[in-house]
Design an enzyme around this catalytic site. Structure first.
Site, PDB file in Angstrom:
ATOM      1  N   GLY A 199       0.906  -1.153   0.000  1.00  0.00           N
ATOM      2  CA  GLY A 199       0.000   0.000   0.000  1.00  0.00           C
ATOM      3  C   GLY A 199       0.925   1.177   0.000  1.00  0.00           C
ATOM      4  N   THR A 200       0.894   1.962  -0.982  1.00  0.00           N
ATOM      5  CA  THR A 200       2.142   2.542  -1.469  1.00  0.00           C
ATOM      6  C   THR A 200       1.940   3.902  -2.081  1.00  0.00           C
ATOM      7  OG1 THR A 200       3.163   0.465  -2.033  1.00  0.00           O
ATOM      8  CG2 THR A 200       3.537   2.222  -3.592  1.00  0.00           C
TER       9      THR A 200
END
Lengths: 282, 232
Positions: free
Chosen positions: B34-35
């Site tokens: 999750g970036t």
């Protein structure tokens, strides 16, 4: 009523028995290391109409002498030159039905490559894939080799280079400046070797596509023997700047011009021969 | 671009969980990248950037992760979504590109890499959670960037942002981006943008990694967490 006489014994093998039993299957080597079935397949190609390919400095030209088998045939039917996709063209000779399979395979390979990799199939990859396909049929007992040769004219969109390859029934494929297959390939090769195709010092001297069309028309007509061979149609295609680097048939008027020029050129050459013969007699 | 944000926060099967803390519908224990990922092409190459946080729920499993992965001499991938899925995909892609370069005798183009990656994601979309950015340099198109969001669509873009943190920086990037930036301008924008996303997105953080890819080579750098251009 007396029974029918027994059938005559089969004739002894009068043809030179080159095979002598090693030629019955393409999965058999002969003692001198040959696979006769593959060689016989090449012989089958030699019965087909002459096909010529020429890589000019600014494009590739393909030509095929298409014998008219039957006066009832529509003139443009039975094509010998096919497009694989816009950037590739195939000229075929030999067993046309076998050639049909090669063309279909080429189209599948081209479509598959583009779907997977997002770019047009490079020329060397296409001819390698066709060569591998054709080769596969030379190592199965249950299959026979293709009796057809394909000349591949290509344009590589990434490197902006055009090229000519030839795939033979053995599965060999090479890249050429000029190549010939079919009936008249020996004299054709002699004629092709006379053209300037690979002048490295001055590449501008190398033959242009327009000139190439004329020369191929001339070679096909010169090699055609009016007495022995059937009447023929000349099919020609090119891949050059004028065609937008797409494989297209050479426009009818260009072919007609070239054929006219070719016939005149051949006549003039014959007259010169006659003149020089007369001189020699004198 | 809003369509891409929608696809990342609305898993196909459960509209209800779109509002939950886990936008990726990961399996229990599965790591998420999750970036924030980003790539900008410039004349002569590409700058790719990413944060370094890999999380499982609220636990930060890796705080210095490397989300920019090389798949060929001049082609790199920014990965977001499931860490496992994207690692498997990049491994396959590296293999295919290696084989292709031997068969064709030339370096693969970024376009080819992007098409291959898209094919894999699209055909396995039911089993994958992967949003990637493919970037690199090749002799045909120079520097180029392709965005491949969750469903497996492929879009060539003048710049691309992705990952959960990207939603917070669309405005910034729309404001600051201009065509024809230089390498240094592009790198500065990537670093600033990723820093802003890291400041607002809980799933992004750590350090900012960048890779600058040109014809001459690839230059990998990072900015430590205490020297970020903005935030935390």
């Amino acid at each position: 009523v007396s029974p029918a006489p027994p059938p005559p014994p089969p004739p002894a093998r009068s043809v030179m028995s080159a095979g002598s039993g090693y030629d019955l299957s393409s999965s058999t080597f002969s003692p001198d290391g040959r696979i006769f079935q593959v060689e016989y397949a090449s012989k089958a190609v030699e019965n087909g109409g002459t096909a010529l390919g020429l890589k000019c400095r600014d494009g590739v030209v393909l030509a095929v002498e298409k014998p008219v088998l039957n006066k009832m045939l529509l003139p443009t039917s039975n094509r010998r030159i096919h497009s694989v996709d816009e950037a590739h063209g195939l000229a075929v000779t030999g067993f046309v039905a076998d050639a049909r399979q090669i063309v279909n395979r080429a189209r599948d390979e081209a479509i598959g490559y583009e779907e997977t990799y997002g770019t047009k199939i490079p020329p060397s990859v296409l001819s390698d894939r066709l060569a591998a396909y054709v080769h596969y049929f030379t190592l199965h007992g249950a299959l026979r080799p293709f009796g057809a040769t394909a000349l591949v004219a290509s344009y590589d969109d990434e490197t902006k280079e055009h090229s000519l390859h030839m795939v033979e029934p053995s599965g060999m494929s090479h890249r050429y400046f000029a190549c010939a297959a079919g009936k008249g390939r020996q004299p054709a090769k002699t004629e092709l070797e006379k053209l300037t195709l690979n002048n490295r010092e001055d590449p501008a001297q190398n033959i242009s596509v327009r000139e190439g069309v004329k020369q191929l028309a001339r070679i096909v007509h010169a090699l055609h023997d009016e007495a022995k061979d059937k009447p023929f149609e000349l099919e020609m295609s090119w891949l050059c700047e004028e065609s937008g680097w797409k494989h297209k048939g050479v426009p009818r008027d260009v072919i007609n011009e070239s054929v006219e020029w070719a016939k005149k050129d051949i006549e003039e050459a014959e007259e010169e021969d006659e003149d020089s013969d007369e001189e020699m007699e004198g | 671009m809003s369509a891409h944000a929608m696809s990342m926060h609305a898993p196909r099967s459960h509209a209800a969980s779109a509002a939950s803390a886990d936008p990726y519908n990961l399996k229990p224990g599965e790591h998420s990248t999750g970036t924030t990922i980003m790539a900008i092409p410039f004349d002569g190459g590409v700058v790719m950037g990413a944060d370094s946080r890999t999380s499982t729920g609220t636990y930060i499993a890796v705080r210095v992760a490397d989300k920019i992965t090389q798949v060929h001499d001049r082609i790199w991938i920014c990965r977001s979504g499931s860490a496992a899925d994207t690692q498997a995909l990049t491994d396959y892609l590296r293999h295919y590109l290696g084989q292709l370069s031997v068969e064709t005798g030339r370096a693969p183009t970024v376009k080819t890499a992007a098409h291959l990656m898209r094919r894999m994601i699209y055909e396995n979309k039911d089993n994958l959670m992967a949003g990637v950015i493919v970037g690199g340099w090749d002799a045909v198109d120079g520097g180029s960037v392709y965005n491949i969001p969750l469903g497996g669509s492929l879009v060539k873009m003048p710049f691309a942002i992705g990952g959960s943190g990207s939603t917070y920086v669309y405005g910034l990037v729309d404001h600051k981006f201009k065509e024809g930036m230089s390498k240094d301008e592009a790198k500065a924008l990537v670093e600033k943008t990723v820093a802003h996303a890291m400041a607002r997105d809980g799933s992004s953080g750590g350090i900012i990694r960048t890779v600058v890819i040109t014809e001459d080579g690839c230059d990998k750098q990072f900015i430590p967490g205490d020297q970020l251009p903005f935030g935390p």
